[in-house]
Design a protein around this motif. Structure first.
Motif, short mmCIF file in Angstrom:
data_model
loop_
_atom_site.label_atom_id
_atom_site.label_comp_id
_atom_site.label_asym_id
_atom_site.label_seq_id
_atom_site.Cartn_x
_atom_site.Cartn_y
_atom_site.Cartn_z
N ARG A 169 0.83 -1.21 0.00
CA ARG A 169 0.00 0.00 0.00
C ARG A 169 0.87 1.27 0.00
NH1 ARG A 169 -5.28 -1.30 1.05
NH2 ARG A 169 -5.62 -3.41 1.86
N THR A 170 1.90 1.25 0.81
CA THR A 170 2.80 2.40 0.86
C THR A 170 3.51 2.60 -0.47
OG1 THR A 170 3.14 2.10 3.24
CG2 THR A 170 4.80 3.39 2.05
N ASN A 171 3.91 1.51 -1.09
CA ASN A 171 4.60 1.57 -2.38
C ASN A 171 3.73 2.19 -3.47
OD1 ASN A 171 5.67 -0.23 -5.04
ND2 ASN A 171 7.24 0.65 -3.72
N LEU A 172 2.43 1.89 -3.42
CA LEU A 172 1.51 2.46 -4.40
C LEU A 172 1.45 3.98 -4.30
CD1 LEU A 172 -1.45 -0.09 -4.18
CD2 LEU A 172 -0.06 0.38 -6.21
N THR A 173 1.47 4.49 -3.09
CA THR A 173 1.34 5.94 -2.89
C THR A 173 2.68 6.67 -2.92
OG1 THR A 173 1.33 5.60 -0.49
CG2 THR A 173 -0.80 5.72 -1.59
N SER A 174 3.73 6.06 -2.39
CA SER A 174 5.01 6.76 -2.26
C SER A 174 5.90 6.59 -3.49
CB SER A 174 5.76 6.28 -1.03
OG SER A 174 6.15 4.92 -1.17
N TYR A 175 5.70 5.53 -4.25
CA TYR A 175 6.57 5.27 -5.42
C TYR A 175 5.80 5.42 -6.73
CZ TYR A 175 9.75 3.02 -8.68
OH TYR A 175 10.57 2.77 -9.76
N TRP A 176 4.74 4.61 -6.90
CA TRP A 176 4.07 4.57 -8.19
C TRP A 176 3.28 5.84 -8.49
CZ3 TRP A 176 5.48 1.58 -11.94
CH2 TRP A 176 6.05 0.33 -11.68
N THR A 177 2.61 6.41 -7.50
CA THR A 177 1.84 7.63 -7.76
C THR A 177 2.74 8.78 -8.24
OG1 THR A 177 0.07 6.99 -6.24
CG2 THR A 177 0.30 9.34 -6.73
N PRO A 178 3.87 9.04 -7.58
CA PRO A 178 4.78 10.08 -8.10
C PRO A 178 5.34 9.74 -9.49
CG PRO A 178 5.27 9.63 -5.81
CD PRO A 178 4.31 8.58 -6.24
N LYS A 179 5.58 8.44 -9.75
CA LYS A 179 6.09 8.06 -11.07
C LYS A 179 5.07 8.37 -12.17
CE LYS A 179 10.20 6.45 -10.21
NZ LYS A 179 11.40 7.17 -10.74
N LEU A 180 3.80 8.16 -11.88
CA LEU A 180 2.76 8.52 -12.84
C LEU A 180 2.73 10.03 -13.07
CD1 LEU A 180 -0.09 6.15 -11.61
CD2 LEU A 180 1.09 6.01 -13.82
N ALA A 181 2.91 10.80 -12.00
CA ALA A 181 2.95 12.26 -12.14
C ALA A 181 4.15 12.70 -13.00
CB ALA A 181 3.02 12.91 -10.76
N GLU A 182 5.28 12.02 -12.82
CA GLU A 182 6.46 12.31 -13.63
C GLU A 182 6.19 12.02 -15.10
OE1 GLU A 182 9.97 10.32 -12.30
OE2 GLU A 182 9.73 10.97 -10.22
N LEU A 183 5.54 10.89 -15.37
CA LEU A 183 5.21 10.53 -16.75
C LEU A 183 4.31 11.59 -17.37
CD1 LEU A 183 5.15 8.53 -19.15
CD2 LEU A 183 3.20 7.42 -18.03
N GLU A 184 3.31 12.03 -16.62
CA GLU A 184 2.37 13.03 -17.13
C GLU A 184 3.09 14.34 -17.43
OE1 GLU A 184 -2.16 14.35 -16.11
OE2 GLU A 184 -0.80 14.08 -14.40
N THR A 185 3.94 14.78 -16.50
CA THR A 185 4.66 16.04 -16.68
C THR A 185 5.64 15.96 -17.84
OG1 THR A 185 4.49 16.54 -14.32
CG2 THR A 185 6.22 17.68 -15.55
N HIS A 186 6.36 14.85 -17.93
CA HIS A 186 7.41 14.69 -18.94
C HIS A 186 6.84 14.65 -20.35
CE1 HIS A 186 11.35 13.60 -20.45
NE2 HIS A 186 10.82 12.58 -21.09
N THR A 187 5.61 14.16 -20.51
CA THR A 187 5.04 13.99 -21.85
C THR A 187 4.04 15.09 -22.21
OG1 THR A 187 3.33 12.52 -20.94
CG2 THR A 187 5.34 11.49 -21.80
N ALA A 188 3.76 16.00 -21.29
CA ALA A 188 2.78 17.06 -21.56
C ALA A 188 3.22 17.92 -22.75
CB ALA A 188 2.62 17.93 -20.32
N GLY A 189 2.28 18.17 -23.66
CA GLY A 189 2.54 19.03 -24.80
C GLY A 189 3.24 18.37 -25.96
#
Length: 277
Positions: A169-189
């Motif tokens: 549960r911690t890994n989902l919020t502390s690792y994977w959720t930020p990684k998804l945010a990184e993917l979104e930011t990196h590919t925006a535009g």
């Protein structure tokens, strides 16, 4: 090998049956393991009590070209100096990568301690870091479904299913959720037809459902099985998941920036659903 349990759920899978020998492993794995044992026994004479394969190999999901070989090296006492095994890993073939974590018998009998420094080889780099791969996941993999290439006499592994779920549960919020945010930011535009690195979408789409499967079934599953699990629970994303499963078997698939949006939506839905369980 025996296990020590604390707070173990009834859903936890039983300890696997007797492990196959070297002759039963896929040929690339067999060759790498034999080469590694020869090298490490020379570097650490008499110190390597056991060698256990974890990850894709014991789960029957090893694919040359997309899978690493994951191993836990069991020593009589902790390895503190990575230089003692640097030549071992420099001499090993780069493909498939032989990723090894060096652990002592005493460490495994206790709950994993992320404050301890561990020597490990991963993603082409030999490291000595606090925590490293040490986690309830590795301990549970060793206890439940590892392959003993060399069995350490009387080895006891502390397998705590409650701790495994809490870590997940911690890994989902502390690792994977930020990684998804990184993917979104990196590919925006970026233009939708821009080709993305082939590993990105499968890494997310098959990686995050592994944690959902654990919280749902109590079992640690392979990436391929995680994809099948996702097909069952999130069928509206079947085309994307199927393409990621295809790449897992070694058949190339082209992913573009247009695949990022459904990947983000699927993975965030998986996380939300997993945390609600």
């Amino acid at each position: 090998m025996t296990t020590s349990s604390a707070g173990t759920s009834d859903a936890a899978p039983a300890l696997s049956a007797a492990a196959p020998g070297l002759s039963d492993l896929p040929e690339p794995v067999r060759e790498s393991v034999a080469a590694y044992l020869s090298l490490v026994d020379e570097a650490l004479p008499g110190e390597v009590l056991g060698l256990y394969l974890t990850g894709s190999v014991p789960l029957g999901d090893f694919h040359l070209g997309s899978s690493d070989i994951d191993a836990a090296v069991i020593l009589a006492s902790p390895l503190t100096d990575p230089e003692r095994v640097r030549a071992v890993h420099e001499a090993m073939p780069q493909t498939p990568s032989f990723d090894a974590t060096y652990l002592s018998v005493d460490e495994l009998a206790l709950p994993p301690d992320p404050t301890r420094t561990v020597v490990f080889y991963q993603t082409g780099e030999l490291q000595a870091e606090t925590g490293g791969p040490i986690s309830p996941v590795l301990w549970s993999e060793l206890a439940r479904q590892s392959i003993a290439v060399r069995e350490a006499p009387g080895l006891v592994v502390h397998d705590d299913h409650q701790a495994l779920e809490e870590f997940t549960r911690t890994n989902l919020t502390s690792y994977w959720t930020p990684k998804l945010a990184e993917l979104e930011t990196h590919t925006a535009g970026r233009p939708d037809d821009e080709v993305a690195p082939a590993w990105i979408m499968p890494w997310f789409v098959l990686g995050i459902p592994r944690l959902h499967a654990l919280l749902t079934t109590g079992a640690i599953v392979s990436k391929t099985e995680a994809g099948r699990h996702a097909l069952h629970h999130f069928p509206e994303y079947t085309p994307l998941i199927t393409r990621c499963l295809t790449t897992r078997t070694g058949t190339p698939e082209t992913f573009t920036i247009a695949d990022v949006a459904p990947t983000l939506t699927l993975c965030r839905a998986v996380i939300t659903n997993a945390l609600a369980r």
